[in-house]
Design an enzyme around this catalytic site. Structure first.
Site, PDB file in Angstrom:
ATOM      1  N   ARG A 100      -0.243  -0.978   0.265  1.00  9.61           N
ATOM      2  CA  ARG A 100       0.114  -0.042   0.239  1.00  9.61           C
ATOM      3  C   ARG A 100       0.945   1.588   0.230  1.00  9.61           C
ATOM      4  NH1 ARG A 100      -3.046  -3.038  -1.199  1.00  9.61           N
ATOM      5  NH2 ARG A 100      -4.448  -3.406  -0.958  1.00  9.61           N
ATOM      6  N   GLU A 129      -3.331   2.786   6.832  1.00  9.29           N
ATOM      7  CA  GLU A 129      -2.966   2.938   5.953  1.00  9.29           C
ATOM      8  C   GLU A 129      -4.093   4.084   5.230  1.00  9.29           C
ATOM      9  OE1 GLU A 129      -4.583  -0.799   3.696  1.00  9.29           O
ATOM     10  OE2 GLU A 129      -5.631   0.383   1.778  1.00  9.29           O
ATOM     11  N   SER A 152     -10.315   0.448   3.933  1.00 14.06           N
ATOM     12  CA  SER A 152      -9.143   0.388   5.318  1.00 14.06           C
ATOM     13  C   SER A 152      -8.387   1.214   5.876  1.00 14.06           C
ATOM     14  CB  SER A 152      -8.260  -1.193   5.022  1.00 14.06           C
ATOM     15  OG  SER A 152      -9.093  -2.327   3.954  1.00 14.06           O
TER      16      SER A 152
HETATM   17  C1  LIG Z   1     -15.292   0.930  -0.805  1.00 14.06           C
HETATM   18  C2  LIG Z   1     -14.688   0.753  -0.579  1.00 14.06           C
HETATM   19  C3  LIG Z   1     -13.473  -0.409  -1.078  1.00 14.06           C
HETATM   20  C4  LIG Z   1     -11.971  -0.421  -1.323  1.00 14.06           C
HETATM   21  N1  LIG Z   1     -11.076  -1.401  -1.274  1.00 14.06           N
HETATM   22  C5  LIG Z   1     -10.240  -1.305  -1.274  1.00 14.06           C
HETATM   23  C6  LIG Z   1      -8.821  -2.629  -2.144  1.00 14.06           C
HETATM   24  O1  LIG Z   1      -9.170  -3.897  -1.973  1.00 14.06           O
HETATM   25  N2  LIG Z   1      -7.494  -2.457  -2.030  1.00 14.06           N
HETATM   26  C7  LIG Z   1      -6.856  -1.519  -1.709  1.00 14.06           C
HETATM   27  O2  LIG Z   1      -5.602  -1.587  -2.089  1.00 14.06           O
HETATM   28  N3  LIG Z   1      -7.256  -0.366  -1.605  1.00 14.06           N
HETATM   29  C8  LIG Z   1      -9.101  -0.130  -1.774  1.00 14.06           C
HETATM   30  N4  LIG Z   1     -10.146   1.404  -1.138  1.00 14.06           N
HETATM   31  C9  LIG Z   1      -9.360   2.316  -1.211  1.00 14.06           C
HETATM   32  C10 LIG Z   1      -8.918   3.112  -2.380  1.00 14.06           C
HETATM   33  O3  LIG Z   1      -9.699   2.959  -3.034  1.00 14.06           O
HETATM   34  C11 LIG Z   1      -8.225   2.703  -3.245  1.00 14.06           C
HETATM   35  O4  LIG Z   1      -6.411   2.898  -2.150  1.00 14.06           O
HETATM   36  C12 LIG Z   1      -7.972   4.015  -3.848  1.00 14.06           C
HETATM   37  O5  LIG Z   1      -7.657   3.571  -5.046  1.00 14.06           O
HETATM   38  C13 LIG Z   1      -7.286   5.099  -3.555  1.00 14.06           C
HETATM   39  O6  LIG Z   1      -7.668   6.362  -5.114  1.00 14.06           O
HETATM   40  P1  LIG Z   1      -8.382   7.866  -4.570  1.00 14.06           P
HETATM   41  O7  LIG Z   1      -7.525   8.282  -6.043  1.00 14.06           O
HETATM   42  O8  LIG Z   1      -9.369   7.784  -4.138  1.00 14.06           O
HETATM   43  O9  LIG Z   1      -6.409   8.434  -3.936  1.00 14.06           O
HETATM   44  P2  LIG Z   1      -6.945   9.448  -2.522  1.00 14.06           P
HETATM   45  O10 LIG Z   1      -7.859   9.228  -1.860  1.00 14.06           O
HETATM   46  O11 LIG Z   1      -7.572  10.681  -3.430  1.00 14.06           O
HETATM   47  O12 LIG Z   1      -5.435   9.371  -2.584  1.00 14.06           O
HETATM   48  C14 LIG Z   1      -4.720   8.636  -2.352  1.00 14.06           C
HETATM   49  C15 LIG Z   1      -2.791   9.201  -2.073  1.00 14.06           C
HETATM   50  O13 LIG Z   1      -2.956   9.171  -3.289  1.00 14.06           O
HETATM   51  C16 LIG Z   1      -2.359  10.185  -3.272  1.00 14.06           C
HETATM   52  N5  LIG Z   1      -2.501  10.674  -5.447  1.00 14.06           N
HETATM   53  C17 LIG Z   1      -3.868  10.781  -5.411  1.00 14.06           C
HETATM   54  N6  LIG Z   1      -3.550  11.069  -6.933  1.00 14.06           N
HETATM   55  C18 LIG Z   1      -2.348  11.053  -7.737  1.00 14.06           C
HETATM   56  C19 LIG Z   1      -1.916  11.124  -8.345  1.00 14.06           C
HETATM   57  N7  LIG Z   1      -2.215  11.250  -9.729  1.00 14.06           N
HETATM   58  N8  LIG Z   1      -0.332  11.674  -8.508  1.00 14.06           N
HETATM   59  C20 LIG Z   1       0.781  11.049  -7.126  1.00 14.06           C
HETATM   60  N9  LIG Z   1       0.165  10.728  -5.771  1.00 14.06           N
HETATM   61  C21 LIG Z   1      -1.766  10.807  -6.111  1.00 14.06           C
HETATM   62  C22 LIG Z   1      -2.724  11.180  -3.068  1.00 14.06           C
HETATM   63  O14 LIG Z   1      -2.211  12.758  -2.156  1.00 14.06           O
HETATM   64  C23 LIG Z   1      -2.489  10.606  -1.553  1.00 14.06           C
HETATM   65  O15 LIG Z   1      -1.570  10.568  -1.137  1.00 14.06           O
HETATM   66  C24 LIG Z   1     -11.151   0.396  -0.965  1.00 14.06           C
HETATM   67  C25 LIG Z   1     -11.884   1.898  -0.761  1.00 14.06           C
HETATM   68  C26 LIG Z   1     -12.814   1.710  -0.800  1.00 14.06           C
HETATM   69  C27 LIG Z   1     -13.920   3.441  -0.018  1.00 14.06           C
END
Ligand SMILES: Cc1cc2nc3c(=O)[nH]c(=O)nc-3n(C[C@H](O)[C@H](O)[C@H](O)COP(=O)(O)OP(=O)(O)OC[C@H]3O[C@@H](n4cnc5c(N)ncnc54)[C@H](O)[C@@H]3O)c2cc1C
Length: 317
Positions: free
Chosen positions: A189, A308, A238
Site C-alpha cells: 500500500r 493505511e 481499509s
Molecule cells: C469501499 C472501498 C473499498 C476499497 N477497497 C480497496 C481494496 O480492495 N484495495 C485497495 O488497495 N484499496 C481499497 N480502497 C481504498 C482506495 O480505493 C484506494 O486506495 C484507491 O485506489 C485510492 O484512489 P484515490 O484516487 O481515491 O486516491 P486518494 O484517496 O484521492 O489519494 C490517495 C493518495 O494518493 C495520492 N494521489 C492521488 N492522485 C495522485 C496522482 N495523480 N499522483 C500522485 N499521487 C496521487 C494522494 O496524494 C494520496 O496520498 C477502498 C476504498 C473504499 C471506499
C-alpha cells in the site's frame, strides 16, 4: 471573502497568485464533497486542471508563489481534517481520463490510462478487451493516480505488478518525465517516487486472457465485496494496514470493537477495518475512533496498528 492567514499567505494573495489561470479553481471548497468519507473542511483553493498544459501552468504558479500543494485523486482512501487544507489542492479527477491501447500483439498490449481515470472504468476496459493484468483492482474505487500512489490491490496482487511506466511531474522543476516502474519503489500500500511530484498517466502491461473467465472473476469478487464490506455507507476503505502475518479487520472484530462509535463515526458492523460515516461524522469523530481502536488493540492484543488511510489538513482551531 475576508482575507485570513494561511501561514505566510493571505487568501487575497492566493486569489491574485492563481488569477487568470486556464484551469478551474474553486476557493474555500469543502473537500467533504470530494472524498468518499464525505468528511472534511475546505481547501483554500481546489484546482481542477483538465490537461497537462493547465496542470504545468498551475504548478509553475504554485512554485513561484510559494504555495503548498496537495494532490487528491478520488478521495477514496483519504480523510480530510475538519480545519481543511492550506494552500492548493490539485485534483486530476475531472480530466486526465484518456484510456488507450497500444503496441497490441496477439498476446500482449500496453494500456495507457490518465491519472483521473476511474478504477472501475480501467478494469472494465481491459477485461472487455480480453486483457488481464488489472483485474485485481475489481471493486476498488478511486482513480488511477491514487491507486498507483497507494499500490492498491488485494492481499497478494497489486497495481504495481502491472505497471510499465508512469508519466511523472516533479514539483521542484515542473518538467514531465517518463518513470520506468523500476524507478518507483512499490511496497505494501505504498509507492515511493524519487521526490515529491504527481503522476499524470500510467502505462500498464497486459497479457491476453480469457474474457469469460475474467468476467466471472469480476462477478465473484463483486459478490464477495457485497458480503464482507459495508455497502452504501460513506467510508474510505481499509483504515489500517494489515500487520505482518495478521488481518487488522479480524483483530478488531475479535476484540468486539465492531459497532463502536464516536459521534457520527462507527467501526463497521460488517468489516472491522472499515469506519463508516453514519451521518454527520466529523474528521475529529473519525480520528477519536481510530485512536480508541489503536489503543484497545495495543492493550489487549499487543499489535501496533499503522494507518493505511491518508490523513491531510489541519484540525479546527
Ligand atoms: C469501499 C472501498 C473499498 C476499497 N477497497 C480497496 C481494496 O480492495 N484495495 C485497495 O488497495 N484499496 C481499497 N480502497 C481504498 C482506495 O480505493 C484506494 O486506495 C484507491 O485506489 C485510492 O484512489 P484515490 O484516487 O481515491 O486516491 P486518494 O484517496 O484521492 O489519494 C490517495 C493518495 O494518493 C495520492 N494521489 C492521488 N492522485 C495522485 C496522482 N495523480 N499522483 C500522485 N499521487 C496521487 C494522494 O496524494 C494520496 O496520498 C477502498 C476504498 C473504499 C471506499
Amino acid at each position: 471573502m475576508s482575507a485570513h492567514l494561511m501561514g505566510e499567505i493571505v487568501a487575497s494573495d492566493l486569489k491574485e497568485i492563481l488569477g487568470g489561470l486556464g484551469c478551474e479553481v474553486r476557493f474555500e471548497e469543502y473537500l467533504s464533497a470530494h472524498t468518499t468519507f464525505q468528511v472534511g473542511g475546505p481547501a483554500d483553493a481546489l484546482a481542477l486542471p483538465k490537461d497537462e498544459g493547465e496542470l504545468l501552468e498551475l504548478l509553475e504558479r504554485c512554485r513561484l508563489g510559494g504555495l503548498p500543494v496537495t494532490v487528491l485523486g478520488g478521495g477514496a482512501n483519504t480523510l480530510v481534517r475538519d480545519g481543511g487544507v492550506r494552500g492548493v489542492v490539485i485534483s486530476l479527477a475531472r480530466g486526465f481520463r484518456s484510456l488507450t491501447l497500444r503496441e497490441e500483439t496477439k498476446d500482449r498490449a500496453l494500456m495507457e490510462a490518465g491519472a483521473g481515470v476511474k478504477i472501475p472504468a480501467l478494469v472494465r476496459f481491459a477485461v472487455e478487451g480480453g486483457w488481464e493484468g488489472v483485474e485485481c483492482l475489481t471493486g476498488v474505487p478511486g482513480t488511477v493516480g491514487g491507486a498507483l500512489a497507494m499500490n492498491a490491490g488485494t492481499a497478494d496482487r497489486f497495481i504495481g505488478d502491472a505497471v510499465e511506466s508512469a508519466r511523472w511531474i516533479r514539483f521542484s522543476e515542473g518538467g514531465v518525465e517518463r518513470l520506468p516502474s523500476e524507478d518507483i519503489r512499490f511496497g505494501y500500500r505504498s509507492a515511493l517516487f524519487p521526490e515529491p511530484g504527481l503522476v499524470s498517466s500510467v502505462v500498464f502491461r497486459l497479457a491476453r486472457g480469457d474474457k469469460d473467465q475474467l468476467r466471472a472473476f469480476m462477478q465473484k469478487d463483486a459478490r464477495a465485496r457485497r458480503e464482507r464490506q459495508p455497502w452504501g455507507l460513506p467510508c474510505a476503505g481499509s483504515i489500517f494496514r494489515n500487520p505482518p502475518g495478521g488481518r487488522a479487520g479480524l483483530i478488531i472484530e475479535a476484540l468486539g470493537l465492531k459497532g463502536h462509535r464516536a459521534g457520527g463515526a462507527e467501526v463497521s458492523r460488517v468489516h472491522g477495518n472499515f469506519i463508516v460515516n453514519r451521518g454527520g461524522a466529523t474528521a475529529s469523530d473519525v480520528i477519536s475512533l481510530i485512536d480508541e481502536v489503536k489503543r484497545e488493540v495495543r492493550r489487549r492484543n499487543g499489535a501496533n496498528l499503522v494507518l493505511e488511510l491518508q490523513v491531510i489538513g489541519e484540525d479546527l482551531p
